[in-house]
Scaffold this active site. Structure first.
Site, mmCIF file in Angstrom:
data_model
loop_
_atom_site.group_PDB
_atom_site.id
_atom_site.type_symbol
_atom_site.label_atom_id
_atom_site.label_comp_id
_atom_site.label_asym_id
_atom_site.label_seq_id
_atom_site.Cartn_x
_atom_site.Cartn_y
_atom_site.Cartn_z
ATOM 1 N N TYR A 160 24.122 -29.400 -53.678
ATOM 2 C CA TYR A 160 23.286 -30.222 -52.809
ATOM 3 C C TYR A 160 23.580 -29.953 -51.335
ATOM 4 C CZ TYR A 160 21.146 -34.319 -50.655
ATOM 5 O OH TYR A 160 20.390 -35.143 -49.856
ATOM 6 N N SER A 167 19.853 -33.754 -44.823
ATOM 7 C CA SER A 167 20.936 -34.702 -45.100
ATOM 8 C C SER A 167 22.064 -34.433 -44.122
ATOM 9 C CB SER A 167 21.448 -34.501 -46.529
ATOM 10 O OG SER A 167 22.634 -35.230 -46.730
#
Length: 156
Positions: A76, A51
């Site tokens: 995350y 990401s």
């Protein structure tokens, strides 16, 4: 605040463990399990789904794309930074065997990841095409690199 959006000051160790179990430990388990088969391939490739939020450069830049979260999504984001480090380490370890190991930032896609993603409107097929492109790299292609879904390099 949702554990998935919490800053580190509000993130519990169970939230970190759960996220790392999927995004880090799961990747290592699957990758290591597939290594014997990949070693039999004439063109072994590993593409890690990372990401842009895992880019430390983008997170610390004075005008970063992802700093608007003000330290949010700590579990995350840190798990994706850890995955990026593992991508580099796998690339270095497996380079002499002809592996190409890279990370892909698919961008926010219309998926069930979270409410923001569900309404993002980004076509998941675009990100899939980026993953396929990295999986089919020529032997002189890059390894140990980080790319956006469209092939643009992403800074670590």
């Amino acid at each position: 605040m949702s554990p998935s959006l919490a800053p580190p000051t509000e993130t519990g160790t169970d939230d970190l463990r759960r996220t790392y179990e999927t995004n880090v430990f799961g990747v290592v388990a699957v990758t290591n399990s597939f290594l014997p088969l990949l070693r039999r391939s004439p063109h072994p490739r590993i593409v890690n789904a990372s990401s842009g939020t895992g880019s430390l450069t983008w997170s610390t830049n004075p005008n970063p794309q992802f700093a608007s979260g003000r330290g949010g999504a700590a579990a995350y984001r840190s798990s994706k930074a850890a995955l990026n480090a593992l991508t580099v380490l796998y690339a270095q370890t497996l380079a002499e065997e002809g592996f190409k190991v890279n990370a892909l930032a698919p961008g926010l896609r219309a998926t069930d990841l979270n409410p923001r993603a569900a309404s993002a409107g980004g076509d998941p097929a675009e990100a899939a095409a980026g993953a396929v492109r990295l999986a089919l790299l020529p032997d002189d292609g890059p390894t140990g690199a980080f790319f956006s879904w469209d092939g643009t390099p992403v800074p670590w």
